[in-house]
Design a protein around this motif. Sequence first.
Motif, PDB file in Angstrom:
ATOM      1  N   UNK A 282       0.819  -1.211   0.000  1.00 15.12           N
ATOM      2  CA  UNK A 282       0.000   0.000   0.000  1.00 15.12           C
ATOM      3  C   UNK A 282       0.855   1.265   0.000  1.00 15.12           C
ATOM      4  N   UNK A 283       2.005   1.213   0.686  1.00 16.62           N
ATOM      5  CA  UNK A 283       2.823   2.417   0.794  1.00 16.62           C
ATOM      6  C   UNK A 283       3.638   2.679  -0.460  1.00 16.62           C
ATOM      7  N   UNK A 284       4.216   1.620  -1.059  1.00 12.62           N
ATOM      8  CA  UNK A 284       5.192   1.824  -2.128  1.00 12.62           C
ATOM      9  C   UNK A 284       4.724   1.329  -3.493  1.00 12.62           C
ATOM     10  N   UNK A 285       3.620   0.611  -3.536  1.00 12.54           N
ATOM     11  CA  UNK A 285       3.101   0.153  -4.828  1.00 12.54           C
ATOM     12  C   UNK A 285       1.865   0.952  -5.234  1.00 12.54           C
ATOM     13  N   UNK A 286       0.893   1.036  -4.345  1.00 11.85           N
ATOM     14  CA  UNK A 286      -0.336   1.758  -4.662  1.00 11.85           C
ATOM     15  C   UNK A 286      -0.293   3.227  -4.251  1.00 11.85           C
ATOM     16  N   UNK A 287       0.696   3.626  -3.438  1.00 10.00           N
ATOM     17  CA  UNK A 287       0.851   5.025  -3.065  1.00 10.00           C
ATOM     18  C   UNK A 287      -0.039   5.493  -1.931  1.00 10.00           C
ATOM     19  N   UNK A 288      -0.700   4.581  -1.225  1.00  2.00           N
ATOM     20  CA  UNK A 288      -1.561   4.966  -0.101  1.00  2.00           C
ATOM     21  C   UNK A 288      -0.717   5.005   1.178  1.00  2.00           C
ATOM     22  N   UNK A 289       0.082   6.042   1.310  1.00  3.96           N
ATOM     23  CA  UNK A 289       0.987   6.149   2.455  1.00  3.96           C
ATOM     24  C   UNK A 289       0.208   6.320   3.751  1.00  3.96           C
ATOM     25  N   UNK A 290      -0.880   7.034   3.718  1.00  2.68           N
ATOM     26  CA  UNK A 290      -1.641   7.312   4.940  1.00  2.68           C
ATOM     27  C   UNK A 290      -2.330   6.043   5.457  1.00  2.68           C
TER      28      UNK A 290
END
Length: 324
Positions: A282-290
């Motif tokens: 989620x953080x580094x593939x899809x960009x959903x850091x939050x």
Amino acid sequence: MTSAHGTPYGAGKAPYVLPSRAARRERARSAPYFFLLPATVLFVLFFALPIGYAVWLSFRKVKVSGLGLGAGARREVWAGLENYTAAFTDDELLNGALRVLGYGCIVVPVMLGLALLFALMLDSEKVRLSPFTRLAIFLPYAIPGVVAALLWGFLYLPDVSPFYFVLDALGLPQPDLLDGGPLYLALSNIAVWGGTGFNMIVIYTALRAVPGEVYEAAKLDGATPLQIALRIKIPMVAPSLVLTFFFSIIATLQVFSEPMTLKPLTNSVSTTWSPLMKVYRDAFRTGDVHGASAQAVIIALATLLLSFGFLRVANRRTEGEATR
């Protein structure tokens, strides 16, 4: 006494004055803080601040206006508990936690059982080549987890593994360890192989600290080596067993490198096989850091609660036995 130029030594220099007793006492009190300062700075910069930033991100989200194009179309706003609500209702995160739970039910008892067995064997008077044996058992722990996972991963592949060649030559069945239920055994084997040595050293060190007079008294009473191991050695190293169990729980809940390394070798390991793998995706593939930050905070809190809950139960049990 004068110098070669005819001036007395020490002329023009201020006389040295010894600091007062109060000043020396104040310096002595402040000295430990100066020694702690470098470690405190490193702790704040590389541990406390990243954790605080992750917690801050977990309460934020990105709000998109219109098509999300142009300046100001995407801005970060306060999200409250929205990310945590989404994490608790995420089936992928829950399924990953259940998989890790099954993985831990295999790894922890087997690893600690082998560590205790090896420590008891090394503590025996009849053991030979004890230093070499300790080093041989501990050596896998010194190998990085990614390297160990790669090593075992290729040993699991039927096309390149020498084990499958031997099984084929003997006409024996060749199980696929990277598919289905055997995958848990394959991942658990990597963790057990790498972690048994460290836990063995901890338990063995505790055994060596037991006074020899205790064993001599047990032998005079007619106790056999097995009785000494079961009734004296294991109860004496119970705090070390609790400590190794504590470390093993933390390592199990944070499993990442083994399934992540084996993922390119099999389709049975998904990108969300473990909770930390889902956080990474989620953080580094899809960009959903939050959202990933909220999941990471939940995993950290779950690890903290389970670990210290176990420690509290173990301490209560130890205190109860001590008061009997």
